[in-house]
Design an enzyme around this catalytic site. Structure first.
Site, PDB file in Angstrom:
ATOM      1  N   LYS A 184      14.166 -19.638  37.815  1.00 15.59           N
ATOM      2  CA  LYS A 184      12.900 -19.536  38.547  1.00 15.59           C
ATOM      3  C   LYS A 184      13.125 -19.845  40.027  1.00 15.59           C
ATOM      4  CE  LYS A 184       9.566 -22.291  39.673  1.00 15.59           C
ATOM      5  NZ  LYS A 184       9.117 -21.735  40.964  1.00 15.59           N
ATOM      6  N   GLY A 236      15.863 -29.529  44.177  1.00 13.32           N
ATOM      7  CA  GLY A 236      14.541 -29.660  44.777  1.00 13.32           C
ATOM      8  C   GLY A 236      14.265 -31.104  45.126  1.00 13.32           C
ATOM      9  N   SER A 237      13.000 -31.468  45.106  1.00 14.47           N
ATOM     10  CA  SER A 237      12.615 -32.812  45.556  1.00 14.47           C
ATOM     11  C   SER A 237      12.991 -33.877  44.513  1.00 14.47           C
ATOM     12  CB  SER A 237      11.115 -32.848  45.814  1.00 14.47           C
ATOM     13  OG  SER A 237      10.418 -32.592  44.619  1.00 14.47           O
ATOM     14  N   THR A 238      13.187 -35.086  45.001  1.00 16.60           N
ATOM     15  CA  THR A 238      13.520 -36.202  44.107  1.00 16.60           C
ATOM     16  C   THR A 238      12.375 -36.469  43.141  1.00 16.60           C
ATOM     17  OG1 THR A 238      15.070 -37.167  45.665  1.00 16.60           O
ATOM     18  CG2 THR A 238      14.071 -38.678  44.100  1.00 16.60           C
ATOM     19  N   GLU A 239      11.151 -36.296  43.641  1.00 19.26           N
ATOM     20  CA  GLU A 239       9.984 -36.546  42.788  1.00 19.26           C
ATOM     21  C   GLU A 239       9.987 -35.626  41.559  1.00 19.26           C
ATOM     22  OE1 GLU A 239       6.553 -35.638  45.043  1.00 19.26           O
ATOM     23  OE2 GLU A 239       5.183 -36.090  43.380  1.00 19.26           O
ATOM     24  N   GLY A 241      12.541 -33.934  40.469  1.00 18.17           N
ATOM     25  CA  GLY A 241      13.781 -34.214  39.735  1.00 18.17           C
ATOM     26  C   GLY A 241      13.602 -35.353  38.741  1.00 18.17           C
ATOM     27  N   GLU A 258      20.091 -31.812  41.711  1.00 18.12           N
ATOM     28  CA  GLU A 258      20.523 -31.919  43.121  1.00 18.12           C
ATOM     29  C   GLU A 258      19.250 -32.126  43.936  1.00 18.12           C
ATOM     30  OE1 GLU A 258      20.804 -31.384  46.581  1.00 18.12           O
ATOM     31  OE2 GLU A 258      21.478 -29.295  46.387  1.00 18.12           O
ATOM     32  N   GLU A 389      12.678 -38.441  53.530  1.00 23.41           N
ATOM     33  CA  GLU A 389      13.172 -37.103  53.869  1.00 23.41           C
ATOM     34  C   GLU A 389      12.044 -36.299  54.505  1.00 23.41           C
ATOM     35  OE1 GLU A 389      14.149 -34.528  50.517  1.00 23.41           O
ATOM     36  OE2 GLU A 389      15.951 -33.903  51.580  1.00 23.41           O
TER      37      GLU A 389
END
Ligand code: NDP
Length: 478
Positions: A184, A236-239, A241, A258, A389
């Site tokens: 996606k 993508g974002s840590t959130e 992830g 990542e 970030e």
């Protein structure tokens, strides 16, 4: 200030033939979404609608995963490894042949300067396919035992900052190792992934080996939580992830993440200042700072602070912001209105917390999403702009006195994706590199990528590696 003005040098967009609407790519064919839903993708530089794209529903995810499973069991996993390699070589060559078209399309949909999509993104995309094509029939020499096996079906979700390059980082190793994929792309940048689907058709890739599902976060969630997936790969974002890690924890799925970063770019007093300044600019203003490993925190040794800052400001005054398709453009558009709002908000917080904001004189286009290159000085470790970030063209400058203080400050972050060290001394580079908690440490350079070099994070920047021999492990049952 520049001594002369550049004439416009726009790359023609006529090489790209956009369709009015695009379907989902399932089992080798384009088809509308089951419930007929679609969304528009725009050019962030002009807000012009480029095309309408199907939005995959959970039922579409089911169909794509079933197609990938069939292709895995009947075709891809039983094909001799050498044959898999041939398909990957073929895809790599078609990417090279269509490189100009892909670069224009990427710049249109993402907003990044053509100079970067043409000279960095697309050549690296081809290089990733060539590199992994070579691995396909040599996996027994990768150090994972005599006959490493594929995992099965991979569900892959990628962001908008390097759309086709992130696709290559995901699909090339997965296919080389014998897996099939459902990928996606990000909602704001689906077009090069759909062009890649056409390339799969052109390469006669067996149906179902690659499936592309366009959609938003809900489609991503439906994909990574689908029980038919054996492996999840996310950038993508840590959130998000963390959410995926929680979703996958009770399952047998193998996961690589990542995520974000807040890299320190560390300049010592013995560094060649002009080269370091180029590295600082490349570190944070490349791709409008939409780079997970961007050097967003500049740590300068106090003794050269004034000199480095003056050179940096002089250099930034020469950057050209504007039309992404102009070959002289250095800084393109911010990818979306939402991302622009986030950059603005954090920059305002920076000022409110007491840091000093500076931008070169720079006219922003009226239409589209734009933010000038920005430097914050007087930043302390406690400021949000030093910790969070921003994912935009915003640099926070801090100072240090000793190497130990530089290490302390650089590591004082929940992230650990990358770092840069600028110094004349090889021994200091090694001393720093062994102490910096970052997946990649660049020495006297920044933002250098190569398919043979593993990339990935420590701490909240995620886990697993992409690229190199290490990246293969994520797609093998080892
Ligand atoms: P997200 O992490 O939300 O998006 C990354 C991908 O995941 C997109 O394809 C997105 O779809 C998809 N997605 C969103 N929610 C879910 C979910 N619950 N389950 C599965 N997939 C999901 O990043 P954003 O685009 O929202 O950017 C937000 C911030 O993240 C940025 O400001 C930046 O700080 C950081 N970021 C970091 C990146 C990196 O490389 N480390 C890359 C991109 C962003 P969709 O785009 O359609 O919403």
């Amino acid at each position: 200030m520049p001594k002369f003005e550049y004439a416009p040098a726009p790359e023609s967009r006529s090489i790209v033939s956009l369709r009015e609407s695009y379907g989902l790519f399932i089992n080798g064919e384009f088809a509308p979404s089951g419930d007929g839903r679609a969304f528009k993708t725009i050019s962030p530089a002009t807000e012009e609608v480029l095309a309408e794209v199907a939005e995959a529903s959970p039922a579409d995810v089911d169909r794509a995963v079933a197609a990938a499973r069939r292709a895995y069991e009947r075709t891809w996993s039983v094909l001799p490894a050498k044959e898999r390699g041939k398909y990957l070589f073929r895809i790599a060559r078609i990417i090279q042949e269509r490189s100009r078209e892909l670069a224009v399309l990427e710049s249109l949909d993402n907003g990044k300067p053509i100079r970067e999509s043409r000279d960095v993104d697309i050549p690296l995309v081809a290089a990733h396919f060539f590199y992994h094509a070579g691995w396909a029939d040599k996996l027994e020499y990768a150090g994972y035992g005599p006959a490493p096996k594929a995992l099965g079906v991979a569900g892959q979700v990628i962001p908008w900052n390097f759309p086709l390059l992130m696709l290559a980082w995901k699909i090339a190793p997965a296919l080389a190792c014998g897996n099939t994929v459902v990928l996606k792309p990000a909602e704001t940048t689906p077009l090069t992934a759909l062009a890649f689907a056409e390339i799969c058709q052109q390469a006669d890739l067996p149906p179902g080996v690659v499936n592309i599902l366009t959609g938003a976060g809900d489609t991503g969630k439906a994909l990574v939580t689908h029980p038919g997936i054996d492996k999840v790969a996310f950038t993508g974002s840590t959130e998000v992830g963390k959410e995926i890690a929680r979703d996958c924890a009770p399952t047998r799925k193998k996961v690589t993440l990542e995520l974000g970063g807040k890299a320190a770019n560390i300049v010592f007093e013995d560094a060649p200042v002009d080269q370091a300044v180029e590295g600082i600019v490349n570190g944070i203003f490349f791709n409008q700072g939409h780079v997970c490993c961007a050097g967003s925190r500049l740590l300068v040794q106090e003794s050269v602070y004034d000199q480095v800052l003056a050179s940096l400001q002089r250099r930034l005054a020469t950057l050209r912001l504007g039309d992404p398709l102009d070959k002289n453009t250095d800084v393109g558009a911010i990818n979306s209105a939402a991302q622009l709002a986030k950059i603005r908000e954090l920059s305002e917080v920076g000022e409110a917390e007491g840091a000093q904001r500076w931008s070169p004189p720079c006219e922003l286009p009226v239409k589209g999403f734009w933010f000038p290159p920005t430097v914050f000085t007087g930043v302390s470790q406690a400021h949000r702009i030093a910790r969070e970030e921003i994912f935009g063209p915003v640099l926070s400058v801090l100072t240090f006195r000793t190497p130990a203080e530089a290490v302390e400050k650089a590591n004082n972050t929940p992230y650990g994706l990358s770092a840069g060290v600028w110094t004349d001394k090889g021994s200091r580079i090694l001393w720093m590199a062994s102490r910096l908690r970052a997946g990649v440490v660049w020495a006297n350079t920044f933002n250098k990528f190569d398919p043979s070099s593993p990339f990935g994070g420590y701490k909240e920047s995620g886990y697993g590696r992409e690229g190199g021999r290490h990246g293969l492990e994520a797609y093998l049952d080892v």
